[in-house]
Design a protein around this motif. Structure first.
Motif, PDB file in Angstrom:
ATOM      1  N   LYS A 121      17.373  -4.339 -29.271  1.00 44.77           N
ATOM      2  CA  LYS A 121      17.110  -5.774 -29.103  1.00 44.77           C
ATOM      3  C   LYS A 121      17.226  -6.198 -27.647  1.00 44.77           C
ATOM      4  CE  LYS A 121      18.561  -8.485 -32.365  1.00 44.77           C
ATOM      5  NZ  LYS A 121      19.437  -9.290 -33.254  1.00 44.77           N
ATOM      6  N   SER A 122      18.312  -5.813 -26.971  1.00 49.28           N
ATOM      7  CA  SER A 122      18.523  -6.247 -25.584  1.00 49.28           C
ATOM      8  C   SER A 122      17.495  -5.616 -24.648  1.00 49.28           C
ATOM      9  CB  SER A 122      19.937  -5.895 -25.127  1.00 49.28           C
ATOM     10  OG  SER A 122      20.155  -4.499 -25.160  1.00 49.28           O
ATOM     11  N   LEU A 123      17.072  -4.387 -24.942  1.00 44.84           N
ATOM     12  CA  LEU A 123      16.075  -3.734 -24.105  1.00 44.84           C
ATOM     13  C   LEU A 123      14.734  -4.459 -24.208  1.00 44.84           C
ATOM     14  CD1 LEU A 123      15.555  -0.015 -23.433  1.00 44.84           C
ATOM     15  CD2 LEU A 123      13.587  -1.318 -24.213  1.00 44.84           C
ATOM     16  N   GLU A 124      14.341  -4.796 -25.438  1.00 53.55           N
ATOM     17  CA  GLU A 124      13.045  -5.470 -25.612  1.00 53.55           C
ATOM     18  C   GLU A 124      13.070  -6.868 -25.008  1.00 53.55           C
ATOM     19  OE1 GLU A 124       9.735  -6.127 -29.126  1.00 53.55           O
ATOM     20  OE2 GLU A 124      11.420  -4.747 -29.395  1.00 53.55           O
ATOM     21  N   LYS A 125      14.250  -7.508 -25.074  1.00 50.07           N
ATOM     22  CA  LYS A 125      14.392  -8.847 -24.495  1.00 50.07           C
ATOM     23  C   LYS A 125      14.212  -8.802 -22.979  1.00 50.07           C
ATOM     24  CE  LYS A 125      17.541 -12.789 -24.230  1.00 50.07           C
ATOM     25  NZ  LYS A 125      18.887 -13.312 -24.571  1.00 50.07           N
ATOM     26  N   GLU A 126      14.752  -7.757 -22.333  1.00 51.77           N
ATOM     27  CA  GLU A 126      14.679  -7.664 -20.869  1.00 51.77           C
ATOM     28  C   GLU A 126      13.309  -7.223 -20.390  1.00 51.77           C
ATOM     29  OE1 GLU A 126      16.830  -5.325 -17.124  1.00 51.77           O
ATOM     30  OE2 GLU A 126      18.021  -5.978 -18.843  1.00 51.77           O
ATOM     31  N   PHE A 127      12.711  -6.238 -21.075  1.00 52.93           N
ATOM     32  CA  PHE A 127      11.462  -5.658 -20.555  1.00 52.93           C
ATOM     33  C   PHE A 127      10.214  -6.147 -21.286  1.00 52.93           C
ATOM     34  CE2 PHE A 127      14.799  -2.548 -19.518  1.00 52.93           C
ATOM     35  CZ  PHE A 127      14.602  -2.427 -18.146  1.00 52.93           C
TER      36      PHE A 127
ATOM     37  N   ILE B 104       9.018  -4.951 -23.990  1.00 51.77           N
ATOM     38  CA  ILE B 104       8.351  -3.829 -24.660  1.00 51.77           C
ATOM     39  C   ILE B 104       9.417  -2.983 -25.355  1.00 51.77           C
ATOM     40  CG2 ILE B 104       6.366  -3.689 -23.089  1.00 51.77           C
ATOM     41  CD1 ILE B 104       7.829  -1.499 -21.577  1.00 51.77           C
ATOM     42  N   SER B 105       8.958  -2.029 -26.182  1.00 53.14           N
ATOM     43  CA  SER B 105       9.905  -1.120 -26.838  1.00 53.14           C
ATOM     44  C   SER B 105      10.286   0.002 -25.880  1.00 53.14           C
ATOM     45  CB  SER B 105       9.271  -0.522 -28.101  1.00 53.14           C
ATOM     46  OG  SER B 105       8.226   0.361 -27.737  1.00 53.14           O
ATOM     47  N   SER B 106      11.330   0.730 -26.224  1.00 54.40           N
ATOM     48  CA  SER B 106      11.839   1.778 -25.332  1.00 54.40           C
ATOM     49  C   SER B 106      10.790   2.856 -25.051  1.00 54.40           C
ATOM     50  CB  SER B 106      13.088   2.417 -25.951  1.00 54.40           C
ATOM     51  OG  SER B 106      12.784   2.978 -27.224  1.00 54.40           O
ATOM     52  N   LYS B 107      10.022   3.242 -26.077  1.00 61.04           N
ATOM     53  CA  LYS B 107       9.053   4.334 -25.884  1.00 61.04           C
ATOM     54  C   LYS B 107       7.963   3.951 -24.888  1.00 61.04           C
ATOM     55  CE  LYS B 107      10.967   7.114 -28.870  1.00 61.04           C
ATOM     56  NZ  LYS B 107      12.243   6.365 -28.919  1.00 61.04           N
TER      57      LYS B 107
ATOM     58  N   GLU C 299       6.261  -2.053 -10.565  1.00 58.06           N
ATOM     59  CA  GLU C 299       6.884  -2.233 -11.886  1.00 58.06           C
ATOM     60  C   GLU C 299       6.338  -3.472 -12.596  1.00 58.06           C
ATOM     61  OE1 GLU C 299      11.313  -2.407 -13.982  1.00 58.06           O
ATOM     62  OE2 GLU C 299      11.151  -2.555 -11.807  1.00 58.06           O
ATOM     63  N   LYS C 300       6.190  -4.548 -11.856  1.00 55.77           N
ATOM     64  CA  LYS C 300       5.741  -5.798 -12.478  1.00 55.77           C
ATOM     65  C   LYS C 300       4.345  -5.634 -13.090  1.00 55.77           C
ATOM     66  CE  LYS C 300       5.342 -10.725 -11.385  1.00 55.77           C
ATOM     67  NZ  LYS C 300       5.429 -11.740 -10.298  1.00 55.77           N
ATOM     68  N   THR C 301       3.423  -5.031 -12.331  1.00 53.67           N
ATOM     69  CA  THR C 301       2.046  -4.816 -12.831  1.00 53.67           C
ATOM     70  C   THR C 301       2.038  -3.836 -13.995  1.00 53.67           C
ATOM     71  OG1 THR C 301       1.162  -5.219 -10.614  1.00 53.67           O
ATOM     72  CG2 THR C 301      -0.278  -4.088 -12.171  1.00 53.67           C
ATOM     73  N   ALA C 302       2.823  -2.752 -13.879  1.00 53.76           N
ATOM     74  CA  ALA C 302       2.863  -1.740 -14.938  1.00 53.76           C
ATOM     75  C   ALA C 302       3.380  -2.345 -16.235  1.00 53.76           C
ATOM     76  CB  ALA C 302       3.736  -0.568 -14.504  1.00 53.76           C
ATOM     77  N   LEU C 303       4.441  -3.136 -16.135  1.00 52.36           N
ATOM     78  CA  LEU C 303       4.981  -3.786 -17.338  1.00 52.36           C
ATOM     79  C   LEU C 303       3.948  -4.701 -17.983  1.00 52.36           C
ATOM     80  CD1 LEU C 303       8.679  -4.716 -16.414  1.00 52.36           C
ATOM     81  CD2 LEU C 303       7.942  -3.467 -18.441  1.00 52.36           C
ATOM     82  N   LYS C 304       3.265  -5.481 -17.156  1.00 48.15           N
ATOM     83  CA  LYS C 304       2.266  -6.414 -17.692  1.00 48.15           C
ATOM     84  C   LYS C 304       1.136  -5.671 -18.403  1.00 48.15           C
ATOM     85  CE  LYS C 304      -0.593 -10.357 -16.366  1.00 48.15           C
ATOM     86  NZ  LYS C 304      -1.084 -11.209 -15.237  1.00 48.15           N
ATOM     87  N   LEU C 305       0.684  -4.538 -17.812  1.00 52.63           N
ATOM     88  CA  LEU C 305      -0.382  -3.760 -18.436  1.00 52.63           C
ATOM     89  C   LEU C 305       0.039  -3.198 -19.789  1.00 52.63           C
ATOM     90  CD1 LEU C 305      -1.755  -1.849 -15.299  1.00 52.63           C
ATOM     91  CD2 LEU C 305      -3.041  -3.510 -16.702  1.00 52.63           C
ATOM     92  N   ILE C 306       1.259  -2.665 -19.856  1.00 52.36           N
ATOM     93  CA  ILE C 306       1.719  -2.066 -21.114  1.00 52.36           C
ATOM     94  C   ILE C 306       2.028  -3.144 -22.137  1.00 52.36           C
ATOM     95  CG2 ILE C 306       3.474  -0.572 -22.178  1.00 52.36           C
ATOM     96  CD1 ILE C 306       1.397   0.865 -20.409  1.00 52.36           C
ATOM     97  N   GLN C 307       2.566  -4.282 -21.678  1.00 52.77           N
ATOM     98  CA  GLN C 307       2.788  -5.402 -22.612  1.00 52.77           C
ATOM     99  C   GLN C 307       1.460  -5.868 -23.207  1.00 52.77           C
ATOM    100  OE1 GLN C 307       4.709  -8.157 -19.999  1.00 52.77           O
ATOM    101  NE2 GLN C 307       6.756  -7.280 -20.271  1.00 52.77           N
TER     102      GLN C 307
END
Length: 831
Positions: free
Chosen positions: A163-169, A171-174, A198-206
């Motif tokens: 839960k805390s990981l998905e809240k921060e990032f 996305i799921s851990s995998k 990191e910001k762009t990569a997170l947005k793409l995967i989200q």
């Protein structure tokens, strides 16, 4: 309730601790800051998490299966600091004593071991907590796996669950694997996609859910520049995905039932004492009486009499004498009862602090004989950098045994066993002559010197104290003349206000409490204002008055003498030191300092004789370096500083100026102490470039000295220590330090120690040789290269040549040792 398995990322934690904590060292020179940080975290995890199973994962080698995919993987990582390398060995030793399993596998990283451990735990129905400082392991978080991530070094932690990981990032851990595939990782040299952070990569995967879907929807993935980079680096992105993914199926052989927390090995206490983790010792659940029982069983099989013959440990504590072997013990306050044993040379004795034993026995009218070994002196020769030595330390170091400080009976009976280990180590380093022919006989010499003492003129000291008072008053008025009002010159705060606020002098250094006014600051301001010279004079005079004029008066005994204590086990170079009073630091280059020496006198009918080795360290340098120019100068009896000036400045001997000789002298002695061009420039108040030029010209003319210096440093880096001509060893722990200042200091110590240490050995041997020759003179003082004797007036002409000959022939070098002597009624006025 679900069982808890904890897996700790050993490499990550010890690395983070190493860079987060100051560079801690034990007295033996072992670096321990990374290990200390790891251990505190380990204890915290054990106490707070109370795991059913626990293990540590470690990297085994530099290469692993990821290099087959991408040979440049982790290729940019700097080499491991040399100060950290040895801490991994200590870590493994500690884990074995704590009975905590650690895993390392060829071809795999610690992360892969952690992933496999967590997967196996999940298959068994266990909950796993991963403790790491590396965010890569966050990809392992799921309903059965949490991660405790260290932050700010290792002082803080944050725990991630699903839960805390998905809240921060978001996305799921995998999905974090694909984020890293896009953004890459400079520390691991994972390439990723150029221009994607990191910001762009997170947005793409989200947005798209996976790396594959990002490329399936490339036309929707941001602006044209991003799409161009994604398309161009597509291959790198999928290679990076492969590199970033932690394996869950490495061939790890273990059973969870073998990973339970067990009682720590009793040797852990000795280990913690060795690495000086004293604050962590209370965490160890070991009872001393249990350890003693184990020791009895383990060592009780030793038949000390068979091993050593009729040999005993002997120890004084207060007015009690303890004497015993391991299986026999005796203590008494009535020394007469065992006088025959103590004076029997056939009864061999091992002691701790031979000089103290001699003092105590003489006080009882007993002449102790048959002492064959001093465990204190041996400990000093084996580890000269330690700040103190105790029998408890020796028991820990050599027997892995924790000793109660009040258990004097056990101390005495352990000495023969400690002796066995120390004797082997002394022989291994070639230190037999040093211990048996120099240090132990010297204890007898020093004991007699301390008991004899030296006469002091109390009336003269009282007059000198008043004279110093008057001079201090004059200096005080001169200092106050530059300030707005009178102030306390001894207060750094008030002095700092005057210097740096009233007089606007540049503050060269600050402390937590304000301006620094220490001697280095004042020396640096000498040319800035007249007040500085007066302050330096004031401080020197104030110290002479308090430490020597007044201090010596307080130490005079009823017999009208001072009885200083000579310390054999203090300096790392082997030099003697003295306390109450410290006679080594009287500043005799100053006229006021010389006046202190005038207080040391000969009684009526007697004369003081002083013998001083001439330029002994330069003569040792000539011998050890084999430099032909230096040797030739001494063999011809030339003024070595004049000759050096002639060589360095390229002028005939007769044309050497006084300034050239002074500069050459500074270079000669600077070389012995490993002085840099910066140090020489400061010493001579000349530009650094000029000082550098002096040193370069010196080495051009004295190439043997340069080879000696280079080879000494090289050997020290290889072995970790340097030695004197008598095999006195000093460990130079920071010789391979990655820190420039520490390494430079270590190199200077490596150059100076063999020379200064050999000089110390020579004068010690000379003291023993003189003592054994039984001259008609009483040895009173030793200060650096000088010996002071008390001689009857009628015996002076007989004694001088005898002592001079012994000192000059105590060792044969490639150049002659020469000794100068002086005669006088006091220590200052000698001719």
């Amino acid at each position: 309730m679900m069982k808890k398995a904890v897996i700790i990322d050993g490499n990550s934690l010890i690395y983070r601790a190493f860079f987060a904590l100051p560079l801690l060292q034990t007295s033996k020179g072992e670096y321990t800051n990374g290990l200390y940080g790891f251990t505190t975290m380990l204890f915290k995890v054990i106490e707070e998490e109370k795991p059913d199973y626990i293990a540590v994962a470690l990297d085994k080698g530099k290469k692993n299966f990821r290099h087959e995919t991408f040979p440049e993987y982790k290729g940019h990582r700097p080499k491991m600091p040399v100060e950290l390398i040895g801490q991994f060995k200590l870590l493994k030793e500690m884990l074995e004593l704590m009975k905590i399993n650690y895993f390392e596998l060829d071809n795999y990283e610690a992360d892969d071991i952690i992933g496999t451990f967590a997967q196996r735990a999940k298959e068994q129905g266990y909950y796993t907590l991963i403790v790491s400082g590396d965010r890569d392991v966050l990809q392992l978080v799921d309903q059965n796996v949490d991660v405790m991530l260290t932050k700010k070094g290792i002082s803080q932690t944050i725990k991630y669950d699903e839960k805390s990981l998905e809240k921060e990032f978001g996305i799921s851990s995998k999905m974090l694997i694909d984020v890293k595939a896009l953004m890459g990782d400079t520390s691991d040299n994972i390439p990723g996609v150029k221009g994607v952070g990191e910001k762009t990569a997170l947005k793409l995967i989200q947005t798209f859910g996976s790396l594959t879907e990002v490329y399936n929807n490339l036309d929707k993935a941001g602006g044209p520049k991003l799409r161009e980079n994604l398309e161009k680096d597509k291959e790198m992105a999928f290679i990076s995905q492969k590199l970033a993914k932690i394996k869950l199926d490495v061939p790890l052989d273990f059973e969870f039932n073998n990973l339970t927390l067990k009682d720590f090995d009793q040797g852990l206490l000795a280990f913690f004492r060795r690495v000086e983790f004293n604050s962590l010792i209370p965490k160890i659940n070991i009872l001393v009486d249990e350890q003693e029982n184990d020791f009895e069983v383990k060592e009780g099989k030793l038949n000390i009499k068979e091993l050593l013959g009729n040999e005993y440990g002997i120890l004084w504590q207060g007015d009690i004498l303890y004497i015993g072997s391991y299986d026999e013990f005796y203590k008494t306050t009535d020394f007469e009862k065992i006088k025959e044993i103590l004076e029997n040379e056939e009864v061999k004795k091992i002691c701790f602090d031979y000089k103290n034993l001699l003092h105590k026995s003489k006080e009882s009218g007993i002449e102790v004989k048959g002492v064959i070994f001093d465990t204190l002196l041996a400990a000093y020769l084996l580890e000269p950098d330690k700040s103190s030595y105790s029998i408890e330390d020796l028991a820990q170091n050599y027997l892995n045994f924790s000793l109660n400080s009040e258990d004097f009976e056990r101390k005495a009976s352990l000495l023969p066993i400690i002796y066995l280990e120390q004797r082997n180590r002394i022989e291994a380093m070639g230190g037999e002559f040093l211990l048996y022919q120099i240090e132990m006989p010297l204890s007898k010499v020093l004991c007699d010197m301390e008991r004899e003492g030296i006469h002091v003129d109390k009336d003269y000291l009282e007059k000198l104290s008043k004279e110093f008072d008057e001079q201090l008053g004059i200096l005080q008025e001169k200092i106050w003349s530059y300030s707005k009002e009178k102030f306390n010159i001894n207060s750094p705060k008030q002095l700092g206000t005057v210097l740096f606020e009233e007089l606007n002098l540049p503050p060269l250094k600050k402390t937590k409490t304000g301006y620094s006014t220490d001697v280095t600051v004042l020396e640096g301001l000498k040319e800035a204002h007249p007040i500085i010279d007066y302050l330096l004079q004031y401080r020197t005079l104030a110290k002479l008055k308090s430490t020597y004029a007044d201090g010596l008066i307080a130490l005079i005994k009823e017999d009208g003498k001072l009885h200083t204590t000579f310390n054999q086990t203090i300096t790392a170079t082997g030099r003697l030191s003295s306390t109450e009073p410290n006679l080594q630091n009287i500043p005799i280059r100053l006229e006021e300092g010389k006046k202190i020496r005038k207080a040391f006198i000969a009684p009526e009918g007697y004369t003081l004789l002083s013998f001083d080795y001439s330029q002994i360290e330069l003569r040792i340098l000539a011998h050890m370096s084999g430099d032909s120019n230096l040797i030739e100068g001494f063999l011809k009896g030339q003024d070595v500083h004049q000759r050096t000036a002639s060589e360095v400045f390229g002028v005939p001997l007769a044309q050497v100026t006084e300034q050239q000789r002074r500069h050459a002298k500074a270079v000669n002695f600077g070389i012995v102490y490993g002085m840099s061009d910066f140090g020489l420039a400061q010493s001579l108040s000349i530009p650094r470039k000029e000082a550098k030029d002096y040193i370069e010209r010196y080495f051009q003319r004295y190439q043997g000295v340069k080879r000696f210096i280079d080879s000494t440093i090289s050997l020290c880096k290889e072995k970790g220590y340097v030695e004197t001509l008598f095999n006195r060893r000093r460990y130079i722990h920071e010789i391979n330090s990655s820190n420039f200042n520490r390494r430079s200091f270590a190199e200077r110590a490596a150059i100076n120690t063999p020379i200064q240490g050999t000089a110390a050995d020579i004068i010690k041997k000379a003291m023993v040789d003189i003592y054994n020759s039984k001259p008609n003179a009483k040895m009173l003082l030793q200060v650096h290269d000088e010996l002071v004797f008390l001689v009857e007036n009628s015996k002076v002409n007989e004694v001088i040549p005898k002592i001079k000959e012994i000192m000059e022939n105590t060792i044969k070098l490639a150049v002659p040792l020469t000794v100068d002597y002086k005669i006088g009624r006091n220590w200052m006025e000698m001719e």
